[in-house]
Design an enzyme around this catalytic site. Structure first.
Site, PDB file in Angstrom:
ATOM      1  N   TYR A 109       9.723  -7.883   9.499  1.00 19.91           N
ATOM      2  CA  TYR A 109      10.816  -7.969  10.473  1.00 19.91           C
ATOM      3  C   TYR A 109      11.298  -6.571  10.820  1.00 19.91           C
ATOM      4  CZ  TYR A 109      14.391  -6.877   6.944  1.00 19.91           C
ATOM      5  OH  TYR A 109      15.161  -6.237   6.009  1.00 19.91           O
ATOM      6  N   ARG A 150       7.938   1.567  13.887  1.00 24.70           N
ATOM      7  CA  ARG A 150       8.047   1.122  12.489  1.00 24.70           C
ATOM      8  C   ARG A 150       7.556  -0.316  12.346  1.00 24.70           C
ATOM      9  NH1 ARG A 150      13.782   1.352   9.561  1.00 24.70           N
ATOM     10  NH2 ARG A 150      14.191  -0.450  10.882  1.00 24.70           N
ATOM     11  N   ARG A 153      -0.300 -25.242   2.584  1.00 23.20           N
ATOM     12  CA  ARG A 153       0.105 -24.242   1.594  1.00 23.20           C
ATOM     13  C   ARG A 153      -1.066 -23.830   0.706  1.00 23.20           C
ATOM     14  NH1 ARG A 153       1.469 -23.014  -3.254  1.00 23.20           N
ATOM     15  NH2 ARG A 153       3.044 -21.397  -3.581  1.00 23.20           N
ATOM     16  N   HIS A 169      -2.749 -19.988  -0.706  1.00 26.17           N
ATOM     17  CA  HIS A 169      -2.483 -18.554  -0.710  1.00 26.17           C
ATOM     18  C   HIS A 169      -3.394 -17.783   0.243  1.00 26.17           C
ATOM     19  CE1 HIS A 169      -0.386 -19.886  -4.227  1.00 26.17           C
ATOM     20  NE2 HIS A 169       0.092 -18.677  -4.472  1.00 26.17           N
ATOM     21  N   LYS A 201       8.780  -3.214   6.092  1.00 25.65           N
ATOM     22  CA  LYS A 201       9.991  -4.039   6.199  1.00 25.65           C
ATOM     23  C   LYS A 201       9.559  -5.505   6.134  1.00 25.65           C
ATOM     24  CE  LYS A 201      14.284  -3.532   8.924  1.00 25.65           C
ATOM     25  NZ  LYS A 201      15.241  -3.579   7.839  1.00 25.65           N
ATOM     26  N   GLU A 258      17.524   4.006  -2.681  1.00 29.07           N
ATOM     27  CA  GLU A 258      18.343   3.732  -1.493  1.00 29.07           C
ATOM     28  C   GLU A 258      19.263   2.574  -1.822  1.00 29.07           C
ATOM     29  OE1 GLU A 258      16.048   2.217   1.848  1.00 29.07           O
ATOM     30  OE2 GLU A 258      14.605   1.288   0.506  1.00 29.07           O
TER      31      GLU A 258
END
Ligand SMILES: Cc1ncc(COP(=O)(O)O)c(C=O)c1O
Length: 293
Positions: free
Chosen positions: A36, A55, A104, A106, A153, A185
């Site tokens: 995101y 980014r 579902r 992997h 991110k 951070e």
């Protein structure tokens, strides 16, 4: 405007929020298998859009999704802000891409089509002329339990959420993360410290997210008499800093007055943080000026 009235973007369509639904087996929900980014709109204009797109492309590539999935999200964001908040809205726009939906399992299947969505949220108005006081927060210390690709991110925010929950229980709004005695951070913001005439922050390597507000402040630092220094620093160096500040697209610049109940400096927002806050506002004013007005 209530959430139900909001227009969102999902896989090429603009839809009223209640009509936009994700598959129950979307890999965002099953595995946090996605990335995101968040951009700010100031009076209808994007701040640092190119940096956010770059980014986001790096995050996509980092989890082996095509970076081209970011193409056009700038125009999507313009449209979302205009439709939801008008031509001069202050907003943040959230982008999310997951690997797609499927049973579902992997192993990702090559047939899956990525899910691309964008949501616009109202933001506290940016006061670009502000010369007043910087918002202040208190923080706790928490061990950094994230993985070793914090530069991406990704949707996988559980360590951040747990540390923030701990902060909230202590009456604080952020947690300063540390790994092996060194500060990285915060959970949803970058951390910088002022020592003398230097502005220190962890290098933008795999242990932190390369915050875009952080990057802008490092560039602007010389204009307010500070030398930017990207170097790891210890918990002791944090505690003895003259000033501590956090930065982020939503948080902008905020002074950290206390860490684990101990004051930083005199326990108030310091002068360098005030200058950096003003420098961010000036940068935003210069770079989001609407030539059509
Ligand atoms: C872990 C982390 N660090 C730093 C930031 C600040 O980054 P930016 O200034 O690009 O919003 C964020 C923002 O979401 C974050 O989640």
């Amino acid at each position: 405007m209530s959430t139900a009235d909001r227009i969102v973007y999902l896989n090429g369509q603009y839809l009223p929020r209640p009509q936009a639904t994700l598959d129950l087996e979307d890999r965002a929900a099953l595995f946090a298998d996605g990335v995101y980014d968040v951009t700010a709109y100031i009076h209808g204009r994007p701040l640092a859009m190119d940096r956010h797109l770059a980014r986001f492309r790096r995050s996509l590539a980092g989890i082996e999704l095509p970076p081209t999935l970011a193409d056009g999200l700038d125009l999507v964001s313009d449209e979302l802000v205009r439709r939801n908040f008008g031509p001069t809205g202050d907003a943040t726009v959230y982008w999310q891409v997951s690997r797609g939906a499927g049973p579902r399992e992997h192993f990702p299947s090559a047939e899956m089509a990525p899910t691309v969505m964008a949501l616009a949220y109202p933001a506290k108005p940016w006061d670009l002329q502000a010369r007043g006081s910087v918002p202040t927060i208190k923080a706790i210390l928490a061990e950094d339990q994230r993985w070793s690709r914090c530069d991406l991110k990704t949707l996988m925010l559980l360590p951040n959420i747990l540390a923030l929950a701990k902060a909230r229980r202590a009456g604080c709004s952020e947690a300063v993360l540390h790994r092996d005695g060194m500060v990285t951070e915060c959970c949803r913001t970058s951390l910088l410290i002022v020592r003398g005439s230097e502005l220190w922050t962890h290098p933008a390597d795999r242990w932190i997210l390369g915050g875009i507000t952080r990057e802008i402040l490092l560039e602007q630092a010389p204009s307010v008499g500070l030398t930017p220094v990207q170097r790891p620093f210890s918990l002791q160096e944090l505690a003895s800093a003259d000033e501590v500040l956090i930065t982020g697209t939503g948080s902008r610049v905020q002074a950290v007055t206390h860490v684990d109940d101990r004051p930083i400096g005199n326990g108030q927002a310091g002068p360098a943080t005030g200058k950096l806050y003003t420098a961010l506002m000036n940068y935003a004013r210069r770079t989001t000026r609407d030539d059509r007005q």
